[in-house]
Design a protein around this motif. Sequence first.
Motif, short mmCIF file in Angstrom:
data_model
loop_
_atom_site.label_atom_id
_atom_site.label_comp_id
_atom_site.label_asym_id
_atom_site.label_seq_id
_atom_site.Cartn_x
_atom_site.Cartn_y
_atom_site.Cartn_z
N PHE A 62 0.83 -1.20 0.00
CA PHE A 62 0.00 0.00 0.00
C PHE A 62 0.86 1.25 0.00
O PHE A 62 0.52 2.25 -0.61
N PHE A 63 1.99 1.19 0.69
CA PHE A 63 2.87 2.35 0.80
C PHE A 63 4.00 2.35 -0.21
O PHE A 63 4.47 3.41 -0.59
N PHE A 64 4.47 1.19 -0.61
CA PHE A 64 5.71 1.12 -1.36
C PHE A 64 5.57 0.79 -2.84
O PHE A 64 6.51 0.98 -3.60
N ASP A 65 4.43 0.29 -3.29
CA ASP A 65 4.24 0.02 -4.72
C ASP A 65 4.03 1.33 -5.48
O ASP A 65 3.52 2.30 -4.94
N SER A 66 4.43 1.35 -6.73
CA SER A 66 4.25 2.53 -7.57
C SER A 66 2.78 2.75 -7.86
O SER A 66 1.99 1.80 -7.92
N LEU A 67 2.43 4.00 -8.08
CA LEU A 67 1.06 4.33 -8.46
C LEU A 67 0.85 3.99 -9.93
O LEU A 67 1.79 4.01 -10.72
N PRO A 68 -0.39 3.73 -10.32
CA PRO A 68 -0.68 3.53 -11.74
C PRO A 68 -0.33 4.80 -12.52
O PRO A 68 -0.37 5.91 -11.98
N GLU A 69 -0.02 4.65 -13.79
CA GLU A 69 0.44 5.75 -14.64
C GLU A 69 -0.57 6.90 -14.69
O GLU A 69 -0.20 8.07 -14.58
N ASP A 70 -1.86 6.61 -14.82
CA ASP A 70 -2.86 7.67 -14.90
C ASP A 70 -2.96 8.46 -13.59
O ASP A 70 -3.18 9.67 -13.58
N GLU A 71 -2.76 7.79 -12.46
CA GLU A 71 -2.80 8.50 -11.19
C GLU A 71 -1.55 9.38 -11.01
O GLU A 71 -1.64 10.50 -10.49
N LEU A 72 -0.41 8.90 -11.47
CA LEU A 72 0.79 9.72 -11.44
C LEU A 72 0.61 10.98 -12.28
O LEU A 72 1.00 12.08 -11.87
N GLU A 73 0.01 10.83 -13.46
CA GLU A 73 -0.24 11.97 -14.32
C GLU A 73 -1.20 12.97 -13.66
O GLU A 73 -1.04 14.19 -13.79
N ALA A 74 -2.19 12.46 -12.94
CA ALA A 74 -3.13 13.33 -12.25
C ALA A 74 -2.41 14.14 -11.18
O ALA A 74 -2.65 15.35 -11.02
N TRP A 75 -1.50 13.50 -10.44
CA TRP A 75 -0.73 14.22 -9.41
C TRP A 75 0.17 15.27 -10.04
O TRP A 75 0.47 16.29 -9.43
N GLU A 76 0.62 15.02 -11.25
CA GLU A 76 1.49 15.97 -11.94
C GLU A 76 0.71 17.08 -12.63
O GLU A 76 1.29 17.95 -13.25
N GLY A 77 -0.61 17.03 -12.56
CA GLY A 77 -1.43 18.12 -13.06
C GLY A 77 -1.99 17.93 -14.45
O GLY A 77 -2.56 18.86 -15.02
N LYS A 78 -1.89 16.75 -15.02
CA LYS A 78 -2.38 16.53 -16.38
C LYS A 78 -3.89 16.79 -16.46
O LYS A 78 -4.37 17.29 -17.46
#
Length: 88
Positions: free
Chosen positions: A65-81
């Motif tokens: 829950f803490f250490f796995d990478s986030l899915p690509e679309d969620e990473l993009e959302a955090w980056e402001g896409k």
Amino acid sequence: MTIVTIHKAKTDLSKLIARAEAGEEIVLARGNKPAVKLVPVEEPQAKPRIPGAFAHLRGKIPDSFFFDSLPEDELEAWEGKYSFDGEM
């Protein structure tokens, strides 16, 4: 119980506060009509901390829950896409 007019209370406020802190019941009145009661503030009682109060939750959340990478679309959302720029 002591009843004091608001006008008199303005003049003797510090004395009235001392009397209320000593335990006397002071009522402030508008004319002859009681309006408010002057009472001391009670300090809240701190509840003792109980070690291990949440021990039953240990081990329920996997490390992934803490250490796995986030899915690509969620990473993009955090980056402001997918951020809202104010225009539609």
